[in-house]
Design an enzyme around this catalytic site. Structure first.
Site, short mmCIF file in Angstrom:
data_model
loop_
_atom_site.label_atom_id
_atom_site.label_comp_id
_atom_site.label_asym_id
_atom_site.label_seq_id
_atom_site.Cartn_x
_atom_site.Cartn_y
_atom_site.Cartn_z
N HIS A 229 1.01 -1.31 -0.07
CA HIS A 229 0.00 -0.08 -0.05
C HIS A 229 0.97 1.23 0.04
CE1 HIS A 229 -3.94 2.01 0.85
NE2 HIS A 229 -3.14 2.88 1.63
N HIS A 245 2.98 6.06 -1.61
CA HIS A 245 3.72 7.20 -0.99
C HIS A 245 5.18 7.07 -1.00
CE1 HIS A 245 -0.20 8.33 0.62
NE2 HIS A 245 -0.38 7.30 1.19
N LYS A 290 -5.06 10.63 -8.58
CA LYS A 290 -5.16 10.69 -7.11
C LYS A 290 -5.07 11.96 -6.69
CE LYS A 290 -3.22 9.17 -2.91
NZ LYS A 290 -3.62 7.91 -2.13
#
Length: 360
Positions: A229, A245, A290
């Site tokens: 993730h 990220h 995003k």
């Protein structure tokens, strides 16, 4: 808070006698016979009621103000101190304008989650140059990059870990544990009673936090983990990007034209610089958008894992946000748990290069 005010006002209404009742001069035999003692007792009771009502008001105001303070988290100085130690120890961090060059370009527009229509405020890629030779010569970076193609992008699709992928994960953890950054983080967690001093047990703890597979999509197979993730990124229901990220993955996906940088996100008075090590940004990936993402830029994988592991283990809430100063950046670190494993973790830049300090 609203209930406290309501109870206080109700009590005042029922207990404090109206002023006109106190001052009313009655006519009649019983009123004439009110003696001094009764009047004095009435006065004392009234004073007590007024004082109690005032106390109730002060108490409610104090609770209200404390609620305002609680909504504005203070700088966590202890975590700021240990994170700055880790920052100093991060010798594998890439140097802006030397090891990589970024171009932040324009401020991205507001986009709703799930939207595929976005105005591109950046005509060029975010990364105009990265020293790949240096990346390939740093063990934690090379072993990180071997992991990036091991996962299914879409949630709901079962992850199948091969023997080769299991070996790659173990080698990556070994490389991370061999850095001074993670060694210092380990010692800190041991002193806080959150980790065992035994290195093998600590490695298993990191594996559980970062690589343990779980169900991210309800009623699905084991389809996700914290590492996937945060460092790789996922898509949900074919309509939105979740996670993602990590700057190395961003660069590699941008280089392969799977990702398109749309611009930075920041408060009106705060413009990002080319040497900022944290960015809030907007991008599209495989046709999805995003609206707001964030990532450390140039930092080593061991630094990011160390920070988020410490926040994860030092708190028990499902969602934790800590405010810290690291180097020249003031940021929030957000960690969300998924049971005993990591659900997500990311930095949120508030200001950088001391721009959060007021100038008059």
């Amino acid at each position: 808070m609203r209930n406290q005010w309501t109870r206080c006002l109700s009590w005042m209404y029922n207990k404090v006698p109206p002023l006109q009742d106190v001052l009313r001069v009655g006519t009649g035999l019983k009123q004439k016979r009110l003696n001094f003692t009764a009047a004095r007792a009435e006065g004392v009771n009234r004073e007590k009621s007024i004082m109690a009502a005032r106390f109730c008001g002060v108490l409610a105001l104090a609770v209200f103000l404390s609620g305002l303070d609680a909504s504005r988290p203070a700088i966590n100085q202890e975590l700021s101190n240990i994170f700055n130690e880790l920052w100093t120890l991060d010798v594998n961090r890439m140097t802006p304008a030397t090891d990589y060059t970024i171009s932040v370009q324009g401020r991205a527009n507001y986009v709703t989650q799930g939207s595929h229509v976005v105005t591109d405020r950046a005509s060029r890629p975010l990364f105009s140059n990265v020293n790949e030779i240096k990346l390939q010569n740093i063990t934690t970076f090379t072993r990180l990059m071997k992991l990036l193609d091991n996962y299914e992008r879409s949630t709901g699709v079962a992850e199948r870990v091969t023997t080769e992928e299991q070996t790659e994960m173990n080698l990556f953890l070994d490389a991370v544990l061999n850095t001074e950054v993670m060694k210092r983080a380990h010692r800190y967690l041991v002193t806080k009673g959150q980790s065992n001093s035994n290195l093998r047990i600590f490695k298993n703890q990191l594996r559980l936090i970062w690589f343990n597979l779980y169900h991210r999509k309800r009623n699905s197979a084991l389809d996700s983990c914290g590492f996937e993730h945060v460092f790789v990124g996922e898509t949900k229901s074919g309509s939105e990007i979740i996670g993602f990220h990590n700057w190395v993955q961003f660069y590699l996906q941008e280089k392969s034209t799977h990702l398109d940088y749309k611009g930075y996100k920041a408060r009106d008075h705060d413009l990002p610089d080319h040497d900022d090590h944290v960015l809030n940004l907007q991008f599209s990936w495989h046709g999805l958008v995003k609206p707001v993402g964030s990532a450390f830029i140039g930092t080593s994988p061991e630094f990011e894992m160390a920070l988020f592991t410490i926040v994860f283990l030092m708190n028990t809430e499902r969602s934790t946000t800590v405010l810290v100063n690291v180097d020249q950046c003031q940021m929030e670190l957000v960690v969300i748990r998924h049971g005993r494993s990591l659900g997500t973790a990311y930095p949120k830049l508030l200001s950088s290069n001391s721009r959060h300090v007021s100038h008059h």
